[in-house]
Design an enzyme around this catalytic site. Structure first.
Site, PDB file in Angstrom:
ATOM      1  N   SER A 143     -48.593  29.366  -2.485  1.00 17.66           N
ATOM      2  CA  SER A 143     -49.981  29.673  -2.092  1.00 17.66           C
ATOM      3  C   SER A 143     -49.959  30.626  -0.900  1.00 17.66           C
ATOM      4  O   SER A 143     -48.965  30.690  -0.179  1.00 17.66           O
ATOM      5  CB  SER A 143     -50.693  28.373  -1.688  1.00 17.66           C
ATOM      6  OG  SER A 143     -52.006  28.651  -1.232  1.00 17.66           O
ATOM      7  N   TYR A 157     -50.822  20.601   3.387  1.00 20.36           N
ATOM      8  CA  TYR A 157     -50.739  21.474   2.209  1.00 20.36           C
ATOM      9  C   TYR A 157     -49.970  22.763   2.539  1.00 20.36           C
ATOM     10  O   TYR A 157     -49.046  23.165   1.819  1.00 20.36           O
ATOM     11  CB  TYR A 157     -52.153  21.799   1.728  1.00 20.36           C
ATOM     12  CG  TYR A 157     -52.205  22.771   0.573  1.00 20.36           C
ATOM     13  CD1 TYR A 157     -51.802  22.382  -0.698  1.00 20.36           C
ATOM     14  CD2 TYR A 157     -52.652  24.081   0.759  1.00 20.36           C
ATOM     15  CE1 TYR A 157     -51.849  23.281  -1.763  1.00 20.36           C
ATOM     16  CE2 TYR A 157     -52.701  24.977  -0.306  1.00 20.36           C
ATOM     17  CZ  TYR A 157     -52.304  24.569  -1.557  1.00 20.36           C
ATOM     18  OH  TYR A 157     -52.345  25.456  -2.610  1.00 20.36           O
TER      19      TYR A 157
HETATM   20  P1  NAP Z   1     -55.871  21.837 -10.467  1.00 20.27           P
HETATM   21  O1  NAP Z   1     -56.828  22.587 -11.306  1.00 20.27           O
HETATM   22  O2  NAP Z   1     -56.332  20.701  -9.638  1.00 20.27           O
HETATM   23  O3  NAP Z   1     -54.679  21.313 -11.430  1.00 20.27           O
HETATM   24  C1  NAP Z   1     -53.613  20.579 -10.888  1.00 20.27           C
HETATM   25  C2  NAP Z   1     -52.663  20.207 -12.010  1.00 20.27           C
HETATM   26  O4  NAP Z   1     -51.549  19.482 -11.457  1.00 20.27           O
HETATM   27  C3  NAP Z   1     -53.320  19.270 -13.030  1.00 20.27           C
HETATM   28  O5  NAP Z   1     -52.770  19.563 -14.302  1.00 20.27           O
HETATM   29  C4  NAP Z   1     -52.866  17.892 -12.569  1.00 20.27           C
HETATM   30  O6  NAP Z   1     -52.915  16.963 -13.647  1.00 20.27           O
HETATM   31  C5  NAP Z   1     -51.433  18.215 -12.115  1.00 20.27           C
HETATM   32  N1  NAP Z   1     -50.857  17.241 -11.193  1.00 20.27           N
HETATM   33  C6  NAP Z   1     -51.326  16.842  -9.980  1.00 20.27           C
HETATM   34  N2  NAP Z   1     -50.511  15.903  -9.449  1.00 20.27           N
HETATM   35  C7  NAP Z   1     -49.493  15.729 -10.350  1.00 20.27           C
HETATM   36  C8  NAP Z   1     -48.360  14.890 -10.377  1.00 20.27           C
HETATM   37  N3  NAP Z   1     -48.048  14.046  -9.375  1.00 20.27           N
HETATM   38  N4  NAP Z   1     -47.538  14.945 -11.465  1.00 20.27           N
HETATM   39  C9  NAP Z   1     -47.818  15.798 -12.500  1.00 20.27           C
HETATM   40  N5  NAP Z   1     -48.873  16.611 -12.511  1.00 20.27           N
HETATM   41  C10 NAP Z   1     -49.702  16.575 -11.459  1.00 20.27           C
HETATM   42  O7  NAP Z   1     -55.073  22.822  -9.460  1.00 20.27           O
HETATM   43  P2  NAP Z   1     -54.980  24.429  -9.406  1.00 20.27           P
HETATM   44  O8  NAP Z   1     -56.042  24.914  -8.519  1.00 20.27           O
HETATM   45  O9  NAP Z   1     -54.822  24.986 -10.764  1.00 20.27           O
HETATM   46  O10 NAP Z   1     -53.585  24.575  -8.604  1.00 20.27           O
HETATM   47  C11 NAP Z   1     -52.355  24.664  -9.285  1.00 20.27           C
HETATM   48  C12 NAP Z   1     -51.297  25.156  -8.324  1.00 20.27           C
HETATM   49  O11 NAP Z   1     -51.705  26.404  -7.784  1.00 20.27           O
HETATM   50  C13 NAP Z   1     -51.057  24.222  -7.133  1.00 20.27           C
HETATM   51  O12 NAP Z   1     -49.671  24.183  -6.843  1.00 20.27           O
HETATM   52  C14 NAP Z   1     -51.828  24.876  -6.010  1.00 20.27           C
HETATM   53  O13 NAP Z   1     -51.268  24.598  -4.756  1.00 20.27           O
HETATM   54  C15 NAP Z   1     -51.660  26.340  -6.369  1.00 20.27           C
HETATM   55  N6  NAP Z   1     -52.700  27.221  -5.827  1.00 20.27           N
HETATM   56  C16 NAP Z   1     -53.992  27.174  -6.287  1.00 20.27           C
HETATM   57  C17 NAP Z   1     -54.947  28.068  -5.771  1.00 20.27           C
HETATM   58  C18 NAP Z   1     -56.372  28.121  -6.292  1.00 20.27           C
HETATM   59  O14 NAP Z   1     -57.131  28.977  -5.832  1.00 20.27           O
HETATM   60  N7  NAP Z   1     -56.765  27.299  -7.229  1.00 20.27           N
HETATM   61  C19 NAP Z   1     -54.575  28.977  -4.770  1.00 20.27           C
HETATM   62  C20 NAP Z   1     -53.277  28.969  -4.308  1.00 20.27           C
HETATM   63  C21 NAP Z   1     -52.341  28.107  -4.860  1.00 20.27           C
HETATM   64  P3  NAP Z   1     -53.004  15.344 -13.402  1.00 20.27           P
HETATM   65  O15 NAP Z   1     -53.969  15.129 -12.259  1.00 20.27           O
HETATM   66  O16 NAP Z   1     -53.445  14.783 -14.699  1.00 20.27           O
HETATM   67  O17 NAP Z   1     -51.602  14.913 -13.076  1.00 20.27           O
END
Ligand code: NAP
Length: 263
Positions: A143, A157
């Site tokens: 991130s 985080y």
């Molecule tokens: P999201 O929509 O909340 O999705 C998170 C995913 O991770 C879900 O599939 C969730 O499924 C899974 N997950 C969470 N805890 C888990 C565990 N203990 N074991 C297995 N699976 C798990 O998140 P997102 O926004 O797409 O973010 C995804 C990644 O991108 C993260 O690493 C985040 O830090 C990074 N990121 C996101 C953004 C953004 O703008 N969205 C920006 C920078 C970085 P379950 O809850 O069913 O397990």
């Protein structure tokens, strides 16, 4: 787009939603065989079903990536289904907010275990299967928060996301001997379900700070992951690819004024 991805065996952790959903679908469309992993099996299976409906190959799998067994289980399943493992997308992550003075040890540990310990455990589990292939690709979702920027409430985080890049640099050196590359994508502000429901005014303040004046799409993060996983990226390792619309570039807010100039 990248023909070398056809038939490749891929695990996407956190593949059921958001960025991971986009990465799963991207590999599915590229002809890879995808194991979509999340704790919720029904949600992982729903993404796999979408990929199959579009003519691809995919399956869902339930695992908690903060655990040793969860990571070993998902790699065993990919090997069982697809005969090996070529690509790991270590994408699962959580971003609950808590100010440092209120943050509990349990909250800190949960974020570190889900985001950082999982990066180590999934890499370690994948290496065994990739060594057998003589090649491999590991792509970590980090991130901007942590490696480049900060935001109140995200100290844990940010530490976990910066930690992933520290892990990546040594992993890239250690695993080069097996033909495995280790890289990261650094998403900026990406439009996912969680953000879509937030007030317009809040979302507008975010896009105002981005030179390209919009949120990124999950497909745009997927495209970065596809490149890093392809044969075309064979000589790229230990690299963190920012996909953020230039969000971290402005020296000051006024650098974004259309009329900004020092002359
Ligand atoms: P999201 O929509 O909340 O999705 C998170 C995913 O991770 C879900 O599939 C969730 O499924 C899974 N997950 C969470 N805890 C888990 C565990 N203990 N074991 C297995 N699976 C798990 O998140 P997102 O926004 O797409 O973010 C995804 C990644 O991108 C993260 O690493 C985040 O830090 C990074 N990121 C996101 C953004 C953004 O703008 N969205 C920006 C920078 C970085 P379950 O809850 O069913 O397990």
């Amino acid at each position: 787009m990248f023909k070398s991805l056809i038939g490749r065996s891929v695990i996407v952790t956190g593949g059921s939603k958001g960025i991971g959903g986009g990465i799963s679908r991207g590999f599915g469309a590229a002809g890879s065989r995808v194991l979509v992993v999340s704790r919720n099996l029904a949600e992982a299976e729903a993404v796999a079903e979408d990929i199959r409906a579009a003519g691809g190959t995919a399956s869902g799998f339930a695992a908690d990536v903060s655990t040793l067994d969860g990571n070993r289980g998902m790699v065993d399943r990919a090997v069982e289904l697809y005969g090996g493992l070529d690509i790991l997308c270590a994408n699962a992550g959580i971003y609950p907010a808590a100010m440092i003075e209120d943050m509990t040890v349990e909250e800190f540990d949960r974020v570190m275990n889900t985001n950082l310990r999982s990066t180590f455990l999934s890499t370690a589990a994948a290496v065994k299967a990739m060594k057998a292939r003589g090649r491999g690709r590991i792509i970590i979702t980090s991130s901007t928060t942590g490696p480049v920027t900060g935001y109140p409430g995200w100290a844990h985080y940010g530490a976990s996301k910066a930690g992933q890049l520290g892990f990546m640099r040594t992993a890239a050196i250690e695993l080069a001997r097996y033909g495995i590359t280790v890289n990261a994508v650094i998403p900026g502000a990406i439009m996912t379900d969680g953000l879509a429901g937030l007030p317009e005014e809040f979302l507008g303040r975010i896009t105002a700070a981005v030179p390209l004046k919009r949120f990124g799409k999950v497909e745009e993060i997927a495209n970065g992951a596809l490149f890093l996983a392809s044969d075309e990226a064979a000589y790229v390792t230990g690299h963190a690819l920012s996909i953020d619309g230039g969000m971290t570039l402005p020296e000051f807010e006024m650098a974004l004024d259309e009329s900004a100039s020092l002359t």
